[in-house]
Design an enzyme around this catalytic site. Structure first.
Site, short mmCIF file in Angstrom:
data_model
loop_
_atom_site.label_atom_id
_atom_site.label_comp_id
_atom_site.label_asym_id
_atom_site.label_seq_id
_atom_site.Cartn_x
_atom_site.Cartn_y
_atom_site.Cartn_z
N ASN A 42 0.83 -1.21 0.00
CA ASN A 42 0.00 0.00 0.00
C ASN A 42 0.87 1.26 0.00
OD1 ASN A 42 -2.60 1.17 -0.05
ND2 ASN A 42 -2.46 1.65 2.13
N SER A 133 -5.67 1.17 17.38
CA SER A 133 -6.68 2.05 16.80
C SER A 133 -7.84 2.25 17.77
CB SER A 133 -7.20 1.39 15.52
OG SER A 133 -8.36 2.05 15.06
N TYR A 158 -11.05 -6.10 10.58
CA TYR A 158 -9.88 -5.22 10.75
C TYR A 158 -9.70 -4.87 12.22
CZ TYR A 158 -7.24 -0.93 11.25
OH TYR A 158 -6.34 0.02 11.70
N LYS A 162 -6.66 -5.77 15.26
CA LYS A 162 -5.95 -4.87 16.19
C LYS A 162 -6.10 -5.37 17.62
CE LYS A 162 -4.25 -2.11 13.27
NZ LYS A 162 -2.80 -2.05 13.08
N ASN A 188 -8.32 9.73 14.55
CA ASN A 188 -8.38 9.90 13.09
C ASN A 188 -7.19 10.72 12.57
OD1 ASN A 188 -11.16 9.19 14.00
ND2 ASN A 188 -11.54 9.22 11.82
N ASN A 208 -11.07 5.67 1.18
CA ASN A 208 -12.06 5.23 2.17
C ASN A 208 -12.30 6.29 3.24
OD1 ASN A 208 -12.29 2.52 1.17
ND2 ASN A 208 -10.25 2.14 2.00
N LEU A 210 -12.32 10.07 5.20
CA LEU A 210 -12.92 11.35 4.84
C LEU A 210 -11.91 12.35 4.25
CD1 LEU A 210 -15.36 13.31 4.88
CD2 LEU A 210 -14.60 14.00 7.17
N PRO A 303 -22.85 1.87 6.59
CA PRO A 303 -23.10 0.83 7.59
C PRO A 303 -21.93 0.74 8.58
CG PRO A 303 -23.52 0.00 5.38
CD PRO A 303 -22.92 1.37 5.21
N ASP A 305 -21.07 2.87 10.91
CA ASP A 305 -20.64 4.13 11.52
C ASP A 305 -21.49 4.47 12.74
OD1 ASP A 305 -18.58 4.65 9.81
OD2 ASP A 305 -19.62 6.17 8.62
P1 NAD Z 1 -0.46 2.65 5.31
O1 NAD Z 1 -1.20 1.63 4.51
O2 NAD Z 1 -0.10 3.92 4.67
O3 NAD Z 1 0.86 2.00 5.93
C1 NAD Z 1 0.95 0.63 6.25
C2 NAD Z 1 2.18 0.07 5.54
O4 NAD Z 1 2.32 -1.31 5.89
C3 NAD Z 1 2.07 0.16 4.02
O5 NAD Z 1 3.22 0.80 3.53
C4 NAD Z 1 1.99 -1.31 3.57
O6 NAD Z 1 2.62 -1.49 2.32
C5 NAD Z 1 2.70 -2.01 4.71
N1 NAD Z 1 2.32 -3.42 4.93
C6 NAD Z 1 1.06 -3.91 5.07
N2 NAD Z 1 1.12 -5.24 5.28
C7 NAD Z 1 2.44 -5.58 5.30
C8 NAD Z 1 3.15 -6.81 5.48
N3 NAD Z 1 2.51 -7.97 5.66
N4 NAD Z 1 4.49 -6.79 5.44
C9 NAD Z 1 5.16 -5.63 5.24
N5 NAD Z 1 4.55 -4.45 5.05
C10 NAD Z 1 3.20 -4.42 5.09
O7 NAD Z 1 -1.33 2.92 6.63
P2 NAD Z 1 -1.16 4.03 7.76
O8 NAD Z 1 -2.34 4.91 7.69
O9 NAD Z 1 0.20 4.60 7.74
O10 NAD Z 1 -1.35 3.10 9.03
C11 NAD Z 1 -0.25 2.61 9.76
C12 NAD Z 1 -0.77 1.77 10.90
O11 NAD Z 1 -1.63 2.55 11.72
C13 NAD Z 1 -1.58 0.55 10.49
O12 NAD Z 1 -1.26 -0.51 11.36
C14 NAD Z 1 -3.00 0.98 10.71
O13 NAD Z 1 -3.85 -0.12 10.96
C15 NAD Z 1 -2.86 1.87 11.92
N6 NAD Z 1 -3.92 2.89 12.05
C16 NAD Z 1 -4.16 3.73 11.01
C17 NAD Z 1 -5.16 4.69 11.13
C18 NAD Z 1 -5.49 5.59 9.98
O14 NAD Z 1 -6.62 6.12 9.93
N7 NAD Z 1 -4.58 5.85 9.04
C19 NAD Z 1 -5.89 4.78 12.32
C20 NAD Z 1 -5.60 3.91 13.37
C21 NAD Z 1 -4.60 2.96 13.22
C1 WQD Z 2 -14.82 9.90 9.37
C2 WQD Z 2 -16.24 10.48 9.29
C3 WQD Z 2 -17.80 9.03 8.17
C4 WQD Z 2 -15.79 9.23 4.28
C5 WQD Z 2 -11.73 4.86 10.18
C6 WQD Z 2 -11.59 3.45 10.68
C7 WQD Z 2 -10.85 3.43 11.98
C8 WQD Z 2 -9.50 4.17 11.84
C9 WQD Z 2 -9.67 5.51 11.26
C10 WQD Z 2 -7.78 2.59 11.33
C11 WQD Z 2 -17.33 9.46 9.57
C12 WQD Z 2 -17.58 10.29 7.38
C13 WQD Z 2 -16.15 9.37 5.60
C14 WQD Z 2 -16.60 9.82 3.28
C15 WQD Z 2 -18.04 10.68 5.00
N1 WQD Z 2 -8.60 3.46 10.97
N2 WQD Z 2 -17.25 10.10 5.95
N3 WQD Z 2 -17.70 10.54 3.68
O1 WQD Z 2 -14.72 5.80 10.08
O2 WQD Z 2 -13.94 7.42 11.87
O3 WQD Z 2 -12.45 5.63 11.13
O4 WQD Z 2 -10.41 5.43 10.03
O5 WQD Z 2 -7.64 2.09 12.40
O6 WQD Z 2 -10.65 2.09 12.30
O7 WQD Z 2 -12.90 2.91 10.88
O8 WQD Z 2 -12.88 7.48 9.60
O9 WQD Z 2 -12.37 8.99 7.74
O10 WQD Z 2 -13.67 6.89 7.27
O11 WQD Z 2 -14.77 8.73 8.55
O12 WQD Z 2 -19.04 11.35 5.30
O13 WQD Z 2 -16.34 9.71 2.06
O14 WQD Z 2 -16.46 10.92 7.94
O15 WQD Z 2 -19.14 8.63 8.12
O16 WQD Z 2 -18.36 10.13 10.24
P1 WQD Z 2 -13.63 6.55 10.69
P2 WQD Z 2 -13.36 8.00 8.19
#
Ligand code: NAD
Ligand code: WQD
Length: 347
Positions: A42, A133, A158, A162, A188, A208, A210, A303, A305
């Site tokens: 990714n 998360s 997912y 975690k 977020n 995916n 916002l 769905p 949310d």
């Molecule tokens: P991201 O997808 O940008 O980064 C994740 C990286 O992990 C990517 O570069 C991907 O290529 C790599 N990866 C995935 N599976 C792998 C594997 N099996 N081996 C080696 N590399 C692998 O995502 P991010 O937004 O930077 O998120 C980083 C971490 O934070 C993740 O664990 C995610 O679940 C967690 N997290 C993200 C958010 C968010 O909203 N972005 C919120 C809460 C938690």
């Molecule tokens: C934020 C708000 C949507 C997109 C997700 C994961 C959570 C964490 C963070 C990894 C909500 C609304 C969204 C759009 C919209 N990730 N929305 N139009 O759902 O709070 O959290 O990312 O751990 O696990 O579930 O974040 O940015 O998707 O949504 O109206 O096109 O924006 O309904 O209220 P969310 P999000």
């Protein structure tokens, strides 16, 4: 800061991803030596070139294109570098996709972590920071910000990866001498590095989350934002979330890493601001940052949310001394600078 040339490395898994790459930059700028592992499912290597430039490095950040589910590949990395600690970001993170492909998510996120923990044990590496998360909290909201001791329970595969990974790490800490782990539960994440050269670069056509979606509408790549529901029990009827700047998050990881050296065993911290914004407030803030109208339409609820998800950030403040430094305006300004300069991400 001067770096000792024989200091152990910090292994950053997922270090070419959004949050990982910003954390690599903060680590380097604080004098840590870093090695990155990522399978690039990714992301791509370009963020590391940008990190090297911003950190003023004359050499490359050591990078290994290895999948965490490849035990031998991972062992090779530990054999090649003296690793002292791990920050573990690598995971698949699309909630909807995890419902369609649960086994792929459990294999990647949970089995990948098992390999990592086994390899750490084999090489005597005792300290790990894990990307958890806010999704691990039970979705029963009574109007209060979520504390670390709130009941846990997730609605998506997912989220369960975690939760399971937190348990795997906690049980390992309990069963081992001198192993320390910090779970960071992010709310977020958004924003970008203030240089505008690093940011979030979703590979899919329709992001995916916002804020990547809003910024792609702002730049004209997508026609309008779909607001998922306007009948929530919030001040304007749209969902409230707790947004945190990615550079604040990155800095929190380095604070957590330093705390691991104090041998506190297993700890959990929320990372958020404690303030919530609605979807419409986020669109308005982004519109102000870029000086353009951002078209949107109200669609049905998505769905799964819920109306409000807010962080109770006081444990991180008290124990880690971490509070957010960047406000909503800066999140949007930095996000817009990145989006404008890199309309196609890192391509
Ligand atoms: P991201 O997808 O940008 O980064 C994740 C990286 O992990 C990517 O570069 C991907 O290529 C790599 N990866 C995935 N599976 C792998 C594997 N099996 N081996 C080696 N590399 C692998 O995502 P991010 O937004 O930077 O998120 C980083 C971490 O934070 C993740 O664990 C995610 O679940 C967690 N997290 C993200 C958010 C968010 O909203 N972005 C919120 C809460 C938690
Ligand atoms: C934020 C708000 C949507 C997109 C997700 C994961 C959570 C964490 C963070 C990894 C909500 C609304 C969204 C759009 C919209 N990730 N929305 N139009 O759902 O709070 O959290 O990312 O751990 O696990 O579930 O974040 O940015 O998707 O949504 O109206 O096109 O924006 O309904 O209220 P969310 P999000």
């Amino acid at each position: 800061m001067a770096v000792s040339t024989d200091a152990p490395y910090v292994l950053v898994t997922g270090g070419t991803g959004f949050i990982g790459s910003h954390t690599v930059l903060v680590l380097l700028s604080q004098g840590f030596r870093v090695v990155v592992v990522d399978n690039l499912c990714n992301s791509c290597e370009e963020p590391l070139r940008r990190v090297e430039k911003l950190a003023g490095l004359s050499s490359r950040v050591p990078f290994h294109k290895v999948d965490l589910t490849d035990r031998e590949g991972l062992r090779g990395v530990f054999q090649q570098h003296s690793i002292g600690s791990v920050i573990h970001f690598a995971a698949l993170k699309a909630v909807g996709e995890s419902v369609q492909k649960p086994l792929a998510y459990y294999r990647n996120n949970v089995a990948g972590t098992l390999n990592l923990m086994d390899t750490m044990a084999e090489f005597g590496v005792k300290n790990i920071v894990f990307s958890s998360s806010a999704t691990v909290y039970e979705a029963v909201y009574e109007g209060l910000p979520l504390r670390e001791d709130n009941p846990l329970g997730c609605t998506s595969p997912y989220g369960r990866t975690k939760l399971f990974t937190e348990s795997v790490i906690r049980d390992t800490v309990d069963a081992s001498e001198g192993v320390n782990a910090i779970m960071l539960r992010y709310f977020n994440p958004t924003g970008a590095h203030e240089s505008g050269t690093m940011g979030e670069a979703p590979l899919q056509a329709f992001p995916n989350n916002l804020m990547p979606y809003v910024s792609q509408v702002a730049i004209g790549k997508l026609p309008e934002v779909h607001v998922f529901g306007s009948d929530y029990n919030t001040r304007d009827g749209t969902g409230v979330r707790d947004y945190i700047h990615v550079m604040d998050l990155a800095e929190a990881h380095v604070i957590a890493l330093k705390r691991l050296a104090e041998n506190h065993g297993y700890e959990i911290f929320n990372l958020g601001s404690g303030n919530g914004q609605t979807v419409l407030e986020m669109i308005r803030a982004m519109s102000e940052a870029c000086g353009r109208d951002i078209p949107y339409k109200i669609d049905p609820r998505r769905p799964g949310d819920i109306d409000t998800i807010l962080c109770e950030p006081s444990k991180a403040a008290k124990v880690l001394g971490f509070t957010v430094r960047r406000d909503l305006k800066q999140m949007c300004t930095d996000l817009w600078r990145w989006q404008q300069a890199n309309p196609n991400g890192y391509e």
